[in-house]
Structures are given as C-alpha cells and as structure tokens.
Design a protein around this motif. Structure first.
Motif, PDB file in Angstrom:
ATOM      1  N   VAL A 154     -12.942  -6.998 -23.008  1.00  0.00           N
ATOM      2  CA  VAL A 154     -12.050  -6.033 -23.659  1.00  0.00           C
ATOM      3  C   VAL A 154     -12.394  -4.601 -23.275  1.00  0.00           C
ATOM      4  CG1 VAL A 154     -11.426  -7.478 -25.604  1.00  0.00           C
ATOM      5  CG2 VAL A 154     -13.527  -6.133 -25.709  1.00  0.00           C
ATOM      6  N   GLU A 155     -12.998  -4.472 -22.086  1.00  0.00           N
ATOM      7  CA  GLU A 155     -13.384  -3.123 -21.671  1.00  0.00           C
ATOM      8  C   GLU A 155     -12.248  -2.405 -20.967  1.00  0.00           C
ATOM      9  OE1 GLU A 155     -16.839  -3.166 -19.257  1.00  0.00           O
ATOM     10  OE2 GLU A 155     -18.054  -4.214 -20.735  1.00  0.00           O
ATOM     11  N   GLN A 156     -12.302  -1.104 -21.051  1.00  0.00           N
ATOM     12  CA  GLN A 156     -11.388  -0.257 -20.286  1.00  0.00           C
ATOM     13  C   GLN A 156     -11.661  -0.490 -18.809  1.00  0.00           C
ATOM     14  OE1 GLN A 156      -9.916   3.030 -21.804  1.00  0.00           O
ATOM     15  NE2 GLN A 156      -8.706   3.005 -19.945  1.00  0.00           N
ATOM     16  N   LYS A 157     -10.612  -0.642 -18.006  1.00  0.00           N
ATOM     17  CA  LYS A 157     -10.842  -0.816 -16.571  1.00  0.00           C
ATOM     18  C   LYS A 157     -11.226   0.531 -15.980  1.00  0.00           C
ATOM     19  CE  LYS A 157      -6.963  -3.482 -15.800  1.00  0.00           C
ATOM     20  NZ  LYS A 157      -6.679  -4.814 -16.368  1.00  0.00           N
ATOM     21  N   GLU A 158     -12.139   0.469 -14.986  1.00  0.00           N
ATOM     22  CA  GLU A 158     -12.604   1.740 -14.397  1.00  0.00           C
ATOM     23  C   GLU A 158     -11.491   2.390 -13.589  1.00  0.00           C
ATOM     24  OE1 GLU A 158     -16.235   2.536 -14.183  1.00  0.00           O
ATOM     25  OE2 GLU A 158     -17.198   0.594 -14.388  1.00  0.00           O
TER      26      GLU A 158
END
Lengths: 321, 700
Positions: free
Chosen positions: A317-321
């Motif tokens: 669920v991380e922000q994509k770089e």
C-alpha cells in the motif's frame, strides 16, 4: 497482479472484516462504526444498517440454500443473525467480545461456530429454517482462560468436507496450540488433534482450513504474533475401524510443511504480526495479511504433497516512487 | 519466476514506509472472491480496543485486485477456439479407451492425435496472422504478435518431432526440421537477395558470400544456383572453373522428398557425396593461392561434404544459432538422422552454442530438440500456461510423460499443467464453461475443483436479462438447466441437487412456489419441500384465504407427480396434499359452491388429511358452512365429527398440549394467545350447537 477496482465504502469508521457471499457478487463488511454494509461487487449499495451496540468484529455469510443469511459478531458480546438486513436472532451466551463467526458446511444444517474472548467456542444450530428465529446452543467448549485483547488470538475454521463429520480448528487466548475439535450428536466435543509448535513461541491469531478439493490430506494455515505463516498438513483417520481397535492409522495426525517469516520484518525492524490467513475456494492459493503492510499469496506445487510452496504475488500500500 | 507485486492506489503510506502502517496501529486484510480468485483488501485496526484513526485519504475504502490478467481481446477467441479441439480430443480418448485400453498404441490413435495437434498449429497460425494484420481493433491485442509467432514455432516443432505421421516415426527427420526452420526463422531475407541481384558485380558486396552460404545451408538451391551462375562472370578463371563443377552438384543434390524409398535416397546420397569429394580434391590444387574467394568457397564445399565442424563454424560466423546447426546436420552431415538420434547431436551442439537462457522460446525449442519433456513443460509454463497445458495434454497419451497418478496429491504431471491453466481461466468467471471442461479432465482433484466452480455459477433473480421476454425466474431456470445438463454429462448428481436446493430457496423468497416445489422435488430435498409447503401455508396465515388459494394453485400440478414418485418422503407428500386440497376447498368456496366446499372441508378433517395444528382453522371455516341458510350442508354424523375434533382440542389444551393444536390459530389472531384462541373455539362450539338444533328441526 493488477488492481481492478476501488469501492468507496458507506462506513464512517474503519472496517474490521469483509466477506464475499457464496457467488462473489455481494460483499458484506462490518466495522468500528457498528454497521453492516452490503454492496454488490459493481459497487451499488444494497443494505446498510446499525447492527450492534459496539464495534463489530466479524461477519460471515451462510450457504445460499438457507437464503441471504448473515451472522455478525460484536464487542457487545452478541452474535446476531440477519436476513436481508432484518434481525432474526440474537445469541447472548458469550461473556466476552465475540471475535469470529463461521458457518458450518451446509450438509450439517444451518450451524454457526463462534469464538469469544471469554475463551469459549460455541456452536449454535438453527431449529426453524423457515423463520430463522430459533437457535439452540448445540455445543460449547472452553478453550482457554480470558486474556487481554492485545495479547490474544481467537479464530475458528470449519473443515469444509462432510466426510469426516463436524470438525473445526480453533484457537482462543494466548496460545500457540490449534485445537482440532470434533462434534457429534451423541457425544460431547472431542479434541482429536492439537497442532503444537515446538519449541512453543507465539500466539496464533488466525486459522484457516483449506477446502481439500480432491486431495487426500488437509491443509490448515495459521498466522501468529511472531509474524510467521505456518501450514500444517493434516491427515484424517482411515474410517473403517475393524474390531473396534484404534491404531495409529485411525487417528488424526499432522506435520508442519511450511513456515514463512516474510511478515515478521517491517522494514529493518522485527515485530510484524500476521492478522489473517485465507484460502481461495479450491484450496489452491493462500493469502496472508500482516502488519508489515503486505498481503502475500502462496501456491503449493500440486505434486509435492503440500511440501513445496512458492510465493505467487503480493500487494502493498505504498506510494509508488 | 518474478514475483508479481503491486502497490494499491490510492496508497495508504509513503514510499518505503510500510512500517508507518503498523506504527499507526493498522494492517491490511484480504479476502478471496469465490467467483474468480480476485481479492478484496481493506484497512483494519491492529487492535480493536483503543484503535486510532488512519490518516489515509479513504480509510474505509475496499480495494479489488486480481492475480492474473483477465483474458481479453484476441486471447479470449484463442481460448474459446482451442477448447473445442481439447474437448474433442478428450471425448475421443475417453470413448476409445473404454472400448480398448490398448487403443493408444494403434495407428488409428496416432493419426487422430496428429490430426488434432495439427489443428492446434493451424489455429495458432491463424491467430498469429490475424494479430499481424494492421487493422483497427476495438481493443488492443492482449498478447503480442511475437507471442503468437513463438507459440506457432514451438507447437509446430513439437508436432514435427513428437507427432510424426504414423508409419514415419523412424524416417529421417532432417528435411522436416529444415522445413520447420525455414518457415519460422527465415534466413536469408528476400530483401538481401533482391538487393544483391540488382548489382552488376554482386560478389563485390560484403554480404555476397554470407548470403550464398546461408542459402546453401537452408537448402535454397534455386537462390544458390542463381548466384553461382553469376559467379561464372567473375574475373578469376580459376573460380569460374570450380564453379562450373559446383553448379551441377548443387543442382543434383539428392533430397529425401525426391525418392519413394529411403534406400534409394541413401544410395543416391552416397554417390553424390563421392562427387563432392572429387570437387574437394580439385580445390586442393589451389591451396597455395591467396584468392579472397577461396575460403568462402571452401566452406561452401565443406558444407556440401557434410563436415560438422565446418557447419558449426560457419553458422557461428553467420550469426546463426544451434537450431541452424541441428537442422543442417540432418541435411548434410547425417542424411539419415532420425528423431531418436537428435538428442545426442543437440547435446554436442549446445555445448558450444548454447540456447539463450533469457529467451523462453529458445529454451523451449532446445528442450524439444533434446527430448526433455519435463524441461519443455517447465519453460512453457513460464511462457504461457496455455502452452504447457496443451502440450502436456498431448504428451501424456504419447507416453512422453509419466501417466502415473501420485496418490497423495491425486494428480498426474499432465493434470498439474492443465489445472494451472484452469486456475488462470478462473480469473474470469464468465469463462466457467471452458474452465470446467479442462477441470473435469483432471481426475479427482479436477472434478472437485470443477464442482466448486459449477456451484459458484451465480443463481439470481436479480440478474439483468438480455431477453426481455423472460422473467427473472425463467432466466434463473435457464441457468439451472444449463448447470444440470453439465452435471449429468459428468455424473455430478450431488452438485445438481445442491444447485436445485438453492434455486428452490430463492424461489420461495420470491413466492414462486410452483417452481420451488419442482426444484425441491428434483433435488429429492424433502425437508426443503416441507419448507416450501410451510411457506405456502404461511400465506394463508399472513394474507388470508384468497391469496393463499392463488399461491397454492401453483403447486397443485406437482402433487400428482410427487405422490406417484416412489422416492418421495411420504410425510411431505401428505402435507403437500393437505395444502393443495385445502386451497381447493377455498377456491370452491370462493366460487360459491358451498355444498362441495363443505364436503371437502369435512373430508380433510375426517380423513385426517389436515394436520392437528390446522384443525382449529378448519373448524372456524366450518362455521360459515353451518350458518348457510338455504340447506343443511352437513349431516348430523358429520356435525358429530366436527364436535369430536373440537372436544379433542379442548381436552388436550387443558392438559397442557395446547401447542400441538393452537399455534396456527394463535398466529391468525393478531396479538392474541392461547386464551383468545380458545375463546374463538367457543364460538365454533356455539355454532355446532345451533347446527344440531337445525338438524333436529329439519328432521322433525
């Protein structure tokens, strides 16, 4: 893996549980806002209502042969039975929050198993399938003493086959032992097997019994506070007992066939826990959810007798770089 | 195999900060959808007591994610078309093996297997051609043109090597291999040839000799001869002399298809090779000269001589790979190379010219050449699950795969690959018919998985229908019929019954009692039938006799069928009979045919067709008949019968068995209890007393 949709929920606070119905066309969710919401998978809202007087911990669908029936478990110590948003029954025996409800295979009738923080596993049966309002306590087993919520784990999962009778895997309290309990109409509940880790180490938080779909053995997955997902291969007894003699072959037995610690690490830190394990309906894929912020999918190699597993995908669920 | 990983959108934490999730007291849960292995994911609190709110945008959102790309566009057509071939193959195998277990070894079997394999190849070819066309499409291609080209080359090679024409298993394989290579890996290009032929002095071009050599290796004698003839105009007279000998040799190169008997071909080849040796002797005269054309010409002759080391070196220099060397081997080095000899040749070649490990197609092709069935399937499953499934399906009957069932897992090696493909198909629940076609061919495990898929085909009275003339229950009936037919085909009676049970429950909820009864009966679900009947009787209690009669008339037609069916549980048949006849009594009454209605009512009580809990209701109904002015509808003995029933109710109720008799009556009295029910029955007693008086007067 691919994201296919996003449903904006009608809940006003966090969800605690979500359950697809039998056909995967409706989703029931429950949460801290004490509501149950039923939506279709193409996002139209069907029903929503306040169902309990405290956060709801779990919700489960009955088999469709009984109608559109839901059971919910709450921190108000009740288990409630619903049909299309209408309350049909309230089950009041628990003396602690009820943490999980699961319906038995339909072959055994309309039955539901519940586990509560008072350490008891209770099985209820519906006596009037037409009106759904009369339920009786069919069996009750004290699994553990009461423990604090943050230390414990409570889970129950039915064996999905009818061949071996009414059998559940259950945990309650702060234990690393999964009890396999058999219910029969004529005798009191029997613990036929215990899945024990040695050396013992953790509290089991979640248990899931895989549908066996043609396999000659069972698979039971567990998740623990140590962040490990473990899979047990369980062999049921051979059923023809000759001469009334009980030998090794006639007992349930188990061996640990997989132990994954992927959820144990949260970044560089130790301390992740596994919150949920869930099998797909053919028992061929296992999902595990952990506090490391990941959901992982596991698939067994079909000819390995449940001994060889590979990771088949994961979701973060991380922000994509 | 790379792990597939996605990050959900909108994200819940910043990049690299998954640990924030746990720190804020949250976790993500996932649940599998029963219809297609997709997941529903959502945030949950780590602990229920003292949970903190999330800082995420939409903390209550539910995310949906899938494991595989759902087949779309041209891929769906491909899947739908190839299952037809698969199913034909399966049914043929099943038929044949039931007749003769050794049938697989017969020529007829091999012919059929070959025909169907060729069908697959043709389908793939068509798909490739279709995909390469620069037409506008409603959706872009899901798989690339290159993908279909690879499938085409792989499957064709599989057929060449493992499904030869029956009778030709031991024939030399060189020509077929070269043909395969020329179709799928075209060299040299026609553009090159055209470009060279347009030059005045082609031999001056740096590509000339490589073109000529490649054409020769590939067996394109026409192109080779064209350029050899041009060399007759080369300034070097020595070259001209040698070429004059070379041309007829190339022209007369014996090729297997030119001969009817292999023996004649072998003889002609030997003779021809002698002539090539003679040319070599001639060439050795020029060893000392440093002509720039000498080396390439020598290589050319070396190829014709069948010198493996020359062919290998030349191929490497040309940028050709191990496939070219192996194919050329069967044309030049060993003209009688057989399929079973190939693995040894390949093993040597790939030692110095290995296949490209980053290119799955190349790995599959080299495993095919090497005869490693398991390696073929392993690489094929990484490439495309369709490929591994369909190759395995043919490999097993050909004996290339061990058909032994692993008892513990209940699957064979072939089953494993077909099951993996079926799991991929599960990503789209609308493909269920295709999915189960594959699953039912995979033994016990496949059958039970297929049962699960069948059970999960949605039955719904809410489903949108394309055909406006069909009611929701008609639409559901079509689905049930469909599923039932499949169940019969595969002998899955328990699934059929389970589906009928569910249909019955749904129809009861929508008050379509007639159809509900049919389904319960079809499933031999007598308890379910009982519930349908109870629901109909409930219509009387909730909505009165008129509504009740209307609904009960719908279940009347089933009565005869149920009663005549010897398997029917008689208790339920009896209850059904009461329901139907009681409703008929009301219909007769509503038509004002009071005499017959009265007779019906009496029969229900006297013949004990009515259950005890309904006696009070019928007795109350009887009051109307007893008060009928025009004539006496009951005889005095009939009236005594009514009284007898009433007495029984009163006595048993006073003994504490009120529940057995009064529950239904109580339900019709809103807000009443046993006391009110007994009051109501007092009215009946009064009516009977008055009726007796009328009888006496009538007689008197």
């Amino acid at each position: 893996m691919i994201q296919t949709g996003l449903i904006t929920s009608a809940h006003s606070d966090l969800l605690t549980c979500l359950a697809y119905d039998f056909y995967g066309t409706n989703i029931a969710s429950c949460g801290l806002d004490q509501k149950i919401v039923v939506t279709t998978t193409d996002q139209s809202l069907k029903y929503e209502w306040k169902a309990h007087n405290a956060p709801i911990t779990h919700v489960a669908w009955a088999h469709p042969e009984f109608g559109e029936v839901l059971a919910s478990a709450g921190m108000d110590r009740t288990v409630r039975i619903w049909e299309r948003g209408e309350e049909k029954a309230v089950l009041l025996d628990a003396r602690g929050s009820v943490r999980q409800v699961e319906f038995a295979p339909s072959a055994f009738g309309l039955k539901v198993a519940t586990v509560a923080t008072d350490g008891w596993l209770r099985v209820y049966e519906c006596l009037d399938l037409g009106k759904l309002d009369v339920w009786a306590l069919a069996d009750a087993v004290e699994l553990a003493r009461e423990v604090q919520e943050v230390q414990g784990g409570w889970a129950v999962s039915w064996c999905k086959d009818r061949y071996w009778g009414q059998v559940v895997a259950a945990v309650a309290g702060a234990t690393d032992v999964v009890s396999i309990i058999q219910f029969s109409p004529s005798t009191s509940p029997q613990t036929v097997l215990e899945l024990k880790l040695s050396p013992s180490s953790t509290t089991i938080t979640t248990v899931a019994w895989a549908p066996s779909c043609g396999r000659s053995y069972h698979l039971i997955a567990t998740g623990g506070r140590d962040g490990h997902v473990r899979i047990w291969k369980v062999n049921p007894p051979m059923l023809d007992v000759i001469d009334g003699d009980v030998d090794e072959k006639d007992k349930w037995s188990a061996q640990l066939v997989a132990d994954f610690d992927d959820h144990a690490r949260i970044g560089p830190l130790e301390g992740g826990v596994v919150g949920k394990v869930d099998w797909n309906v053919t028992g061929t894929i296992l999902s595990s959810s952990g506090s490391d912020g990941r959901v992982r999918l596991w698939k067994p190699s079909l000819t390995s007798g449940g001994r060889i597993w590979r990771i088949a995908g994961s979701v973060g669920v991380e922000q994509k770089e | 195999m790379d792990t597939k990983h996605i990050e959900l959108v909108p994200p819940l934490v910043e990049a690299g900060k998954s640990s924030d999730l746990a720190q804020s007291g949250h976790m993500v849960f996932a649940s599998f959808s029963p219809s297609n292995n997709s997941l529903a994911l959502h945030l949950v609190p780590l602990n229920l007591t003292g949970s903190k709110t999330s800082t995420a945008e939409q903390p209550e959102a539910v995310y949906l994610a899938g494991c595989d790309d759902v087949p779309s566009s041209e891929r769906r057509l491909f899947i739908a078309d190839t299952v037809v071939i698969f199913s034909m193959f399966k049914s043929m195998l099943k038929d044949a093996q039931s007749r003769d277990p050794t049938w697989l070894q017969t020529r007829q079997a091999l012919e059929i297997i070959r025909k169907l394999s060729v069908d697959y190849v043709n389908f793939i070819k068509e798909c490739w051609i279709h995909a390469s066309q620069p037409i506008s499409r409603p959706e872009p291609l899901q798989f690339s043109v290159e993908h279909y080209r690879s499938l085409y080359s792989i499957f064709s090679l599989f057929v060449v090597l493992f499904v030869p024409e029956p009778g030709y298993e031991d024939a030399p394989v060189g020509e077929e291999l070269m043909e395969w290579l020329n179709i799928h890996f075209i060299e040299p290009s026609t553009e090159e040839g055209d470009q060279l032929s347009s030059l005045d002095h082609p031999w001056e071009d740096e590509n000339f000799w490589s073109y000529l050599t490649r054409s020769t290796i590939r067996g394109f004698s026409k192109a080779s001869l064209f350029f050899l003839n041009i060399l007759l105009q080369h300034p070097s007279e020595d070259l001209q002399e040698l070429v004059k000998i070379l041309i007829p040799l190339v022209e007369s190169h014996p090729r297997l298809p030119q001969f009817t008997a292999e023996r004649d071909f072998a003889y002609a080849s030997r003779k021809w090779k002698d002539k090539v040796k003679a040319l070599r002797v001639e060439m050795d005269r020029f060893l000392d000269e440093s002509y720039d054309w000498w080396d390439p010409l020598s290589d050319l002759v070396g190829i014709l001589e069948g010198r493996g080391d020359v062919i290998e070196r030349v191929c490497e220099e040309l940028g050709a790979d191990w496939k070219e060397v192996c194919a050329a081997w069967g044309i030049f080095v060993d003209t009688r190379l057989r399929r079973q000899d190939l693995p040894d040749v390949v093993a040597d070649v790939i030692e110095t010219m290995p296949p490209d490990p980053t290119n799955l197609e190349d790995m599959i092709l080299s495993s095919l050449f090497s005869g490693h069935a398991k390696q073929v399937l392993k690489h094929a499953s990484d490439f495309d699950l369709w490929l591994s499934a369909h190759l395995a399906d043919i490999m097993e009957p050909l004996g290339l795969l061990d058909a032994e069932l692993d008892f513990e897992s209940g699957v064979t090696k072939r089953d494993e690959y077909v099951l993996a493909y079926a799991e991929y198909l599960r990503s789209d629940s609308t493909l269920w018919r295709i999915t189960i076609a594959y699953l039912y061919s995979c033994g016990r495990v496949g059958e039970e998985q297929a049962d699960e898929v069948l059970m999960r085909v949605p039955l719904s009275l809410n489903a949108a229908t394309l055909d406006r003339s069909l009611t929701p229950s008609d639409t559901m009936a079509e689905v049930v019929k469909d599923i039932s037919a499949i169940c019969r085909e595969h002998s899955r009676e328990s699934v059929r019954r389970a589906v009928c049970k569910i249909a019955s429950t749904m129809l009861v909820r929508s008050r379509d009692y007639g159809m509900a009864v049919s389904y319960s009966t079809s499933a031999e679900d007598w308890t379910g039938l009982g519930r349908v009947i109870d629901a109909v009787l409930d219509e009387y209690i909730q909505n009165g006799p008129v509504v009740f009669a209307g609904y009960a008339s719908k279940i009347a037609p089933s009565m005869d069928e149920i009663q005549s069916n010897s398997r029917t549980n008689q208790i339920f048949a009896h209850r059904l009979m009461f329901t139907v006849r009681y409703s008929q009594m009301h219909e007769t009454r509503l038509e004002r045919d009071y005499p017959n209605a009265a007779l019906d009512l009496l029969a229900l009580l006297r013949d004990e067709i009515a259950p005890r809990s309904w006696w009070p209701i019928l007795l109350c109904d009887a009051v109307e008949f007893m008060q009928y002015e025009p004539k006496l509808l009951f005889s005095s003995s009939d009236a005594i019968e009514l009284l007898r029933k009433l007495e029984e109710i009163s006595i048993r109720s006073s003994q504490g068995s009120g529940d057995d008799y009064l529950t239904v009556l109580i339900r019709t009295i809103k807000g009443g209890g046993e006391k009110e029910a007994l009051e109501r029955l007092k009215q009946v007693r009064l009516a009977i007393a008055r009726y007796f008086a009328r009888c006496t007067v009538g007689h008197g």
